[in-house]
Write an enzyme that holds these catalytic residues in place. Sequence first.
Site, short mmCIF file in Angstrom:
data_model
loop_
_atom_site.label_atom_id
_atom_site.label_comp_id
_atom_site.label_asym_id
_atom_site.label_seq_id
_atom_site.Cartn_x
_atom_site.Cartn_y
_atom_site.Cartn_z
CG HIS A 102 -1.73 -1.18 1.43
ND1 HIS A 102 -2.62 -1.63 0.47
CD2 HIS A 102 -1.82 -2.06 2.46
CE1 HIS A 102 -3.22 -2.73 0.92
NE2 HIS A 102 -2.73 -3.00 2.12
CG HIS A 178 0.98 -6.50 3.45
ND1 HIS A 178 1.24 -5.26 2.92
CD2 HIS A 178 -0.37 -6.65 3.40
CE1 HIS A 178 0.11 -4.67 2.58
NE2 HIS A 178 -0.88 -5.50 2.85
NE ARG A 198 -5.39 -8.12 -6.59
CZ ARG A 198 -6.30 -7.61 -7.43
NH1 ARG A 198 -5.95 -7.26 -8.65
NH2 ARG A 198 -7.54 -7.46 -7.05
#
Length: 328
Positions: A102, A178, A198
Amino acid sequence: MNRNIHPFLLRPSGKDYLWGGQRLNTEFEKNIDMNPLAETWECSTHPDGPSTVASGEFVGQSLVDVIASHPEFLGTRHEGETELPILIKFIDAKRDLSVQVHPGDGYAKEYENGQLGKTEMWYVLDASRDAKLVYGLHQDCTEEEIRESIENGTLGKYLQTVPVKRDDLFFIQSGTIHAIGAGCLIAEIQENSNLTYRLYDYDRVGKDGKKRPLHVDKAMKVAKLTSSAEPKQPMRVLKYRQGVASELLTRCKYFEVHRMLVNTERRQTVHYQADDLGFRVLLCINGCGNISFGSEMLQFYKGDCIFVPASSDALTIHGQATFLDVRG
């Protein structure tokens, strides 16, 4: 205070992402007609999944509209804001989630139309015996190495995997690569953002029969490619008073989260109140009971999410329950 301000239950939005299961319906009685039901956005004003008020004077209204009409519910710390700064979810990972990252606030503001970035916290409600998650990289990498490994399907050799068990806590700063692994049931507290880049998705296909898109170029702009320290569970100290025990889980500039255990079987009284600085959210992760305020009472059960506006009336909690007490 010039009016009575009371807490209210929230009804979540659901997400049917392909990696989800059905535990949020079967164990948390969400009664959302989705299969799979991967996530429930319990407390949200995000346009991708806003919550709805399920009790009290605002019943049936979107939380977005309630906050817009009553920005004072957010507290003086958020003066001038008209939407929640955080988002609270349940996540049921029957299968592995994608490897992702993110952005931080700066990148998101500049390149994603002024949106917030996404720093988040995971509290593990349950985990299968062999459950794992990905937390950063176990060695320093170059962008070229990461891109090549994505192309040939070997990204896993760089990822740091960590075993997961019930009651574990993980703080995921923006920029950390993550992934939540299969078998994890998680409560997530995060910034009010839905920006996910992604890196790898196991070549899975969506409902349209096509591979889900990757966002490698954007990910490379924000991902930390240096090795991450293995996450250690923080020292947690339970503090006791009559009828309740609590412990700090996470405190950062975006949110503060405590775990709160209530047991009033011997008729103790547990008082709870939000101050004028910020709102609070009580996410019931186990048990049941009721909350009294004035002459009114609100029943709650495992899985319920209760919004407590800033400067709300003093509350009295009865029952045997465990909450995540989120302070905004």
